[in-house]
Design an enzyme around this catalytic site. Structure first.
Site, short mmCIF file in Angstrom:
data_model
loop_
_atom_site.label_atom_id
_atom_site.label_comp_id
_atom_site.label_asym_id
_atom_site.label_seq_id
_atom_site.Cartn_x
_atom_site.Cartn_y
_atom_site.Cartn_z
N CYS A 233 27.11 4.86 37.44
CA CYS A 233 25.88 4.07 37.54
C CYS A 233 25.85 3.14 38.77
O CYS A 233 25.63 3.60 39.88
CB CYS A 233 25.65 3.29 36.25
N LYS B 154 35.02 1.72 35.28
CA LYS B 154 34.00 1.42 36.28
C LYS B 154 34.42 0.24 37.15
O LYS B 154 34.77 -0.84 36.65
CB LYS B 154 32.68 1.11 35.56
N GLU C 151 26.09 7.36 30.96
CA GLU C 151 26.85 6.13 30.78
C GLU C 151 26.52 5.46 29.45
O GLU C 151 25.36 5.37 29.05
CB GLU C 151 26.50 5.17 31.93
#
Length: 264
Positions: free
Chosen positions: A146, A111, A40
């Site tokens: 993440c 995300k 990421e």
């Protein structure tokens, strides 16, 4: 399949441009792999909040171009980690990019769960609203990033969309490394899927990174795990075992909550 997770070190003494060139070379070195995964926000560092605005780029910006070329040169499927994307309306997103072995864009994922508790990424970036899967020749990949790892309902949605291999790039801090390993194994077991979780090494804005990229099989067994420093973690795995695992131990068929069923 052979997967290579590139646990890139992100340090302040290396410019974004230099790191982009270096990582493109690392990708090219993986010729022969089926899938290559980057972490990421490896261009800036996941905790380098002050750089998000200045280093943000359009979706098809310099990182997109460099990674598309590297994927094509290596002949690999490339999950190029994520970048700070600046959308046409000016909104920033933490956006993952996936390329085919010909260098064509295969997917982009913004995300959904932003980290920061009303600070940092949570206020600087917009939230995505779409689940993303990518069909590779031997498996269907579900894409998450993440902090998403803490939200099992996202992964259930990916499995419902056909995912068999869950790929999670991250910039996970060292101080919560035990959670990283635990959650990667939990997502594998509860979804009876492979999990390929690729983290960063180094230090982002004073925050030491966990490293310890990990590959977990559908029974929760760790097939490979990196150390704390920059390295390439390569593992061979058989994605066809997902179907066999789900057939021999059909826990997913016993789901009750969260399914679209009429109320009584």
């Amino acid at each position: 399949m052979r997967a290579s997770l590139l646990q890139v070190a992100v340090n302040e003494d290396e410019s974004v441009e230099s790191r982009r060139l270096r990582v493109a070379g690392m990708v090219r070195d993986q010729a022969g792999a089926d899938l290559v995964v980057l972490p990421e926000l490896w261009t800036t560092g996941a905790f380098a909040y002050e750089a998000f605005g200045s280093e943000a780029e359009p979706l098809e910006g310099p990182t997109f171009e460099a990674m598309a070329k590297a994927a094509s040169d290596a002949g690999v499927w490339l999950h190029a980690g994520s970048i700070p994307e600046r959308a046409p309306d000016g909104t920033l997103y933490n956006t993952s990019l996936v390329f085919s072995p010909s260098g064509e864009p295969a997917a982009a994922y913004r995300k959904i769960h932003r980290f920061g508790f009303d600070k940092g990424e949570a206020v600087l970036m917009g939230a995505g609203d779409a689940l993303v899967t990518v069909r590779l020749p031997h498996t269907v990949v579900g894409v998450a990033t993440c902090y998403d790892l803490r939200f099992p309902e996202l992964f259930r949605g990916l499995v419902d969309a056909g995912a068999e291999t869950l790929v999670v790039p991250a910039g996970w801090p060292e101080r919560r490394r035990s959670h990283w390993t635990l959650l990667a194994q939990a997502r594998a077991v509860e979804n009876q899927s492979f999990v390929l979780a690729c983290g960063t090494a180094g230090t982002h804005a004073g925050v030491p990174q966990a490293g310890h990229s990990i590959v977990v099989d559908p029974w929760g067994e760790v097939l490979a795990e990196a150390g704390p420093d920059e390295q390439v973690l390569t593992v061979d795995f058989d994605p066809t075992t997902v179907a066999g695992t789900r057939e021999r131990f059909p826990a997913l068929k016993d789901r009750v909550l969260g399914l679209d069923r009429p109320s009584r």
